[in-house]
Design a protein around this motif. Structure first.
Motif, short mmCIF file in Angstrom:
data_model
loop_
_atom_site.label_atom_id
_atom_site.label_comp_id
_atom_site.label_asym_id
_atom_site.label_seq_id
_atom_site.Cartn_x
_atom_site.Cartn_y
_atom_site.Cartn_z
N SER A 138 0.81 -1.21 0.00
CA SER A 138 0.00 0.00 0.00
C SER A 138 0.85 1.26 0.00
CB SER A 138 -0.94 0.02 1.22
OG SER A 138 -1.79 -1.10 1.22
N ILE A 139 0.22 2.34 -0.46
CA ILE A 139 0.79 3.68 -0.38
C ILE A 139 -0.18 4.50 0.47
CG2 ILE A 139 1.51 5.74 -1.64
CD1 ILE A 139 1.96 3.97 -4.08
N PHE A 140 0.36 5.17 1.47
CA PHE A 140 -0.45 6.02 2.36
C PHE A 140 -0.11 7.48 2.07
CE2 PHE A 140 0.05 1.96 4.51
CZ PHE A 140 -1.26 1.68 4.91
N TYR A 141 -1.15 8.24 1.68
CA TYR A 141 -0.98 9.67 1.39
C TYR A 141 -1.54 10.49 2.55
CZ TYR A 141 -0.49 8.04 -3.48
OH TYR A 141 -0.09 7.40 -4.63
N THR A 142 -0.75 11.42 3.07
CA THR A 142 -1.26 12.41 4.02
C THR A 142 -1.61 13.66 3.22
OG1 THR A 142 0.21 11.53 5.72
CG2 THR A 142 -0.78 13.68 6.13
N TYR A 143 -2.77 14.24 3.49
CA TYR A 143 -3.21 15.35 2.66
C TYR A 143 -4.14 16.27 3.45
CZ TYR A 143 -7.71 12.93 2.20
OH TYR A 143 -8.92 12.34 2.45
N ILE A 144 -4.42 17.41 2.85
CA ILE A 144 -5.42 18.34 3.37
C ILE A 144 -6.71 18.11 2.59
CG2 ILE A 144 -6.02 20.74 3.82
CD1 ILE A 144 -3.59 20.02 5.36
N SER A 145 -7.80 17.91 3.27
CA SER A 145 -9.07 17.62 2.60
C SER A 145 -9.69 18.90 2.05
CB SER A 145 -10.04 16.96 3.58
OG SER A 145 -10.40 17.88 4.60
N LEU A 146 -10.77 18.74 1.31
CA LEU A 146 -11.48 19.90 0.75
C LEU A 146 -11.99 20.84 1.84
CD1 LEU A 146 -13.51 18.22 -2.14
CD2 LEU A 146 -11.75 19.95 -2.40
N ASP A 147 -12.31 20.26 3.02
CA ASP A 147 -12.77 21.12 4.12
C ASP A 147 -11.63 21.43 5.10
OD1 ASP A 147 -12.58 18.57 5.08
OD2 ASP A 147 -14.51 18.55 6.09
N ASN A 148 -10.38 21.34 4.58
CA ASN A 148 -9.18 21.82 5.28
C ASN A 148 -8.78 20.99 6.51
OD1 ASN A 148 -8.97 24.11 3.49
ND2 ASN A 148 -10.67 25.01 4.65
N LYS A 149 -9.20 19.71 6.54
CA LYS A 149 -8.81 18.83 7.64
C LYS A 149 -7.64 17.95 7.19
CE LYS A 149 -12.26 20.20 10.27
NZ LYS A 149 -12.96 21.10 9.34
N ILE A 150 -6.75 17.59 8.17
CA ILE A 150 -5.62 16.73 7.86
C ILE A 150 -6.09 15.28 7.93
CG2 ILE A 150 -3.32 15.98 8.59
CD1 ILE A 150 -2.88 18.80 9.70
N ARG A 151 -5.93 14.55 6.80
CA ARG A 151 -6.39 13.17 6.71
C ARG A 151 -5.37 12.32 5.96
NH1 ARG A 151 -12.53 14.86 5.01
NH2 ARG A 151 -13.19 15.59 7.06
N MET A 152 -5.71 11.04 5.81
CA MET A 152 -4.86 10.12 5.05
C MET A 152 -5.74 9.30 4.11
SD MET A 152 -2.14 8.75 7.91
CE MET A 152 -0.87 8.41 6.69
N SER A 153 -5.13 8.76 3.05
CA SER A 153 -5.84 7.86 2.14
C SER A 153 -4.93 6.69 1.80
CB SER A 153 -6.27 8.59 0.87
OG SER A 153 -5.13 9.04 0.14
N ILE A 154 -5.56 5.59 1.39
CA ILE A 154 -4.84 4.37 1.06
C ILE A 154 -4.96 4.14 -0.44
CG2 ILE A 154 -4.53 1.93 1.65
CD1 ILE A 154 -6.64 2.50 3.92
N ASN A 155 -3.82 4.14 -1.12
CA ASN A 155 -3.77 3.84 -2.56
C ASN A 155 -4.70 4.72 -3.39
OD1 ASN A 155 -1.93 1.73 -2.07
ND2 ASN A 155 -3.61 0.30 -1.65
N GLN A 156 -5.00 5.89 -2.90
CA GLN A 156 -5.83 6.83 -3.65
C GLN A 156 -5.24 8.23 -3.53
OE1 GLN A 156 -10.21 6.54 -3.63
NE2 GLN A 156 -10.23 8.65 -2.89
N LYS A 157 -4.87 8.77 -4.68
CA LYS A 157 -4.22 10.07 -4.67
C LYS A 157 -5.15 11.14 -4.12
CE LYS A 157 -1.30 9.08 -8.69
NZ LYS A 157 -0.98 9.43 -10.09
N PRO A 158 -4.62 12.08 -3.36
CA PRO A 158 -5.45 13.19 -2.86
C PRO A 158 -5.97 14.05 -4.01
CG PRO A 158 -3.37 13.03 -1.65
CD PRO A 158 -3.24 12.13 -2.83
N SER A 159 -7.09 14.70 -3.77
CA SER A 159 -7.68 15.58 -4.78
C SER A 159 -6.87 16.85 -4.94
CB SER A 159 -9.11 15.93 -4.39
OG SER A 159 -9.63 16.93 -5.24
N ALA A 160 -6.58 17.21 -6.20
CA ALA A 160 -5.89 18.47 -6.46
C ALA A 160 -6.73 19.66 -6.00
CB ALA A 160 -5.60 18.58 -7.96
N ARG A 161 -8.04 19.49 -5.93
CA ARG A 161 -8.93 20.58 -5.53
C ARG A 161 -8.65 21.03 -4.09
NH1 ARG A 161 -14.45 18.05 -6.10
NH2 ARG A 161 -15.22 20.13 -5.59
N SER A 162 -8.11 20.12 -3.27
CA SER A 162 -7.82 20.47 -1.87
C SER A 162 -6.76 21.56 -1.76
CB SER A 162 -7.35 19.23 -1.11
OG SER A 162 -8.37 18.26 -1.07
#
Length: 649
Positions: free
Chosen positions: A94-118
């Motif tokens: 797996s690949i774990f991405y840490t990212y900022i969500s669309l509503d500005n919260k810090i989250r992580m995703s598994i094997n799914q790239k974060p949204s550029a919109r964030s």
């Protein structure tokens, strides 16, 4: 504002604040949690191995980071967030991405790239011009939480789907306030690459309707993002015309305009150097003159419709106006204009450009824009200033053409419109919103030639010549050959032109049957086969000529049936698929003026064909429909009536 730092170290995610405690910091998936290890008072870490254990039994893509017993999320807007070189953790599976969500919260995703919109806030085009014979486009993008590593420009041909991606080679980013970055991006677009990629089949002699839309994608250095396409808005600060050299002989043009949603798009064109120089010269010197010059146009490659017949009238029947016909130099119809070549102007020539700046009048059969060699604000202003008459290209039936020719949608399209009956006048008034004084009942210019020397004897001479001329079907012109052969249209007409009973009728009565497909279906012509029906090539004969030289017409929904009936010759309607919604809606209101009987099957149609070849005169009931609903005149004076409208402009 307090800083919060996110970074990866030894395949662990580190979260560090300057002073804020994040008690019970953990990663949650459903009801399961893995807690961060506290490294210092305000520093926490979690490893890829721990995350993998958390996800072992759950098939989900999103992980939430909570602190406190109330499952509170870290709000990025409460901190000045800084990222390390990477925000990606990897494990064997797996690949774990840490990212900022669309509503500005810090989250992580598994094997799914974060949204550029964030990470996107806004964009604004700055300039577009020519630099070193390339199109240079400068775009300012505001991003959130991270500066941009890349911003790729995407140019999309709206109609055909071709895409050109320009990879940014120059991007300057500065932090203008906490969590906000200003990114200045400069793109260089070679004109050759632009045309060859976005419009590979570009024909210099065509009136090109290609529309190119502007998008971009973004990436940050900390990890991959989705390739979301952001639209670029139009800017009022732009020069709307961008010209650059395309080759030794031609110039390329982008005409920038604002879409209905406020976005940036462009029309494109190529122009000879000679015509370009003429255009630039006239921009500074030309003045609109009040003269008797009349420009006449159909589609740029055609001279076979109402434009041609009215031009011929102007050349032979009057001396008040000076007419010029606009046509391409490769048109098959040039031979028809041979007697008038002193008044024929080649599309996109310097003479064409000059006449647009000089002419007072314009007669057009389709949209008046077809007189333009390319789009520009200046040429459109010249066209709009002309006194215009819409000659039309067919009797308006029931389809509402307001989006194309209506006064509300296209207020500058034309000044006067000619129609063929009181019914059509009322329809144009109600559906296209033309005031009654701008609608003139004259008949169409080509009717003069259609009715010239038409009489019962001539009609009878052609009764053994049958023309099959169906319309087309929406979207079926985009099918492959194999797909088209599965359509109801192909099945019914292929069956008709190979029917043994019809073949017997042809041979016993010495009939000639010609089958002419609509221009949109001509590419499927070779799929039809018959031993006794001639399958005609488009361009070998004009539709007008075919209507004159046949005594019986078989059609379905085409407006050619209306023209044909004006000659008082029999029309048979073969409507085997009138249960389609679009066709149903049209038929519901036009049954009152279809000048012929309707047949749903071949078995119903064949006896009617035999009867029509014995007597091809239009029955009295249908003659009454022609007189009251289609064309009250039975003469060759339509051009004269249109000329009176021109004189009154």
């Amino acid at each position: 504002m307090e800083k919060l730092t996110l970074y990866i170290e030894q395949n662990e995610l580190i979260i560090h604040t300057e002073k804020t405690d994040l008690p019970h910091l953990r990663v949650c998936l459903g009801d399961q949690s893995k807690f961060f290890k506290k490294l210092a008072t305000t520093t926490w870490s979690i490893s890829a191995e721990q995350l993998l254990l958390l996800c072992a039994k759950e098939n989900r893509t999103r992980l939430f980071i909570y602190y406190t017993d109330n499952r509170q999320e870290i709000d990025g807007t409460k901190f000045d967030v800084e990222f390390g070189q990477s925000l990606t953790l990897t494990s064997k599976k797996s690949i774990f991405y840490t990212y900022i969500s669309l509503d500005n919260k810090i989250r992580m995703s598994i094997n799914q790239k974060p949204s550029a919109r964030s990470y996107y806030l806004s964009n604004e085009p700055v300039t577009i011009n020519t630099v070193n014979n390339n199109i240079e486009f400068t775009l300012s993008i505001q991003s959130k939480f991270a500066p941009l590593l890349k911003a790729n420009l995407l140019l999309l041909n709206r109609q055909e789907g071709y895409t050109l991606e320009i990879i940014d080679t120059q991007i300057d980013s500065i932090k203008i306030q906490p969590n906000i970055y200003q990114n200045q991006c400069v793109f260089h677009i070679p004109p050759k690459l632009f045309f060859e990629t976005l419009r590979p089949s570009f024909n210099y002699n065509e009136f090109d309707t290609t529309l190119v839309d502007f998008y971009f994608t973004i990436q940050i250095k900390q990890g991959s993002l989705t390739k979301y396409k952001f639209r670029i808005p139009f800017s009022e600060t732009f020069e709307t015309e961008v010209w650059c050299s395309y080759s030794d002989e031609k110039m390329a043009s982008l005409f920038l305009y604002q879409t209905i949603n406020g976005n940036l798009s462009t029309r494109i064109a190529l122009l000879s150097n000679e015509s370009y120089r003429e255009y630039q010269s006239l921009l500074n010197t030309a003045e609109m003159k009040d003269n008797n010059i009349v420009l006449v146009c159909e589609y740029p490659y055609k001279a076979q419709d109402n434009g041609f017949y009215f031009f011929r009238y102007l050349m032979t029947k009057q001396n008040k106006f000076i007419p010029y016909y606009i046509i391409t130099d490769d048109s098959k119809d040039l031979k028809k204009l041979k007697p008038y070549m002193d008044h024929v102007v080649i599309f996109k020539s310097k003479e064409h450009i000059r006449l647009l700046f000089e002419a007072t009048y314009l007669m057009h059969t389709h949209a008046s824009n077809y007189v333009l060699p390319f789009f520009s604000n200046e040429l459109e202003a010249k066209k709009n200033a002309m006194k215009k008459i819409f000659l039309q290209h067919g009797i308006t039936a029931t389809k509402n053409m307001e989006p194309f020719y209506g006064r509300k949608t296209n207020p500058k399209l034309t000044d006067k419109i000619v129609v063929s009956s009181q019914r059509e006048l009322q329809q144009i008034h109600e559906q296209l919103y033309y005031p009654l004084e701008d609608i003139k009942i004259t008949g169409l210019a080509r009717f003069d030639d259609l009715l010239k020397k038409t009489n019962l004897i001539k009609n009878c001479l052609f009764k053994r010549k049958i023309l099959i001329m169906p319309s087309w079907r929406n979207d079926q012109d985009k099918l492959t050959n194999e797909e088209f052969q599965q359509t109801t249209f192909f099945g019914y007409y292929s069956d008709l032109i190979s029917d043994p009973a019809l073949e017997k009728l042809v041979k016993e009565n010495g009939l000639t049957i010609n089958f002419y497909l609509h221009n949109n279906f001509q590419k499927y012509k070779d799929l039809f086969h018959s031993n006794f029906v001639n399958i005609l090539n488009a361009g070998d004969q004009t539709v007008h000529h075919l209507l004159k030289k046949h005594g019986v017409l078989i059609t379905d929904y085409s407006s050619v049936g209306l023209d044909f009936a004006i000659q008082r010759r029999k029309v048979l309607y073969f409507q085997f698929d009138n249960n389609q919604r679009e066709i149903k809606e049209n038929l519901k209101s036009n049954h009152l003026f279809l000048p012929g009987p309707i047949f749903a099957t071949k078995e119903q149609l064949l006896p009617a064909i035999q009867k029509a070849t014995e007597d091809n005169r239009l029955e009295t009931a249908y003659v009454d429909i022609v007189k009251t609903q289609l064309y009250p005149y039975y003469d060759s004076n339509a051009c004269q009536r249109i000329f009176q409208v021109l004189e009154e402009l």
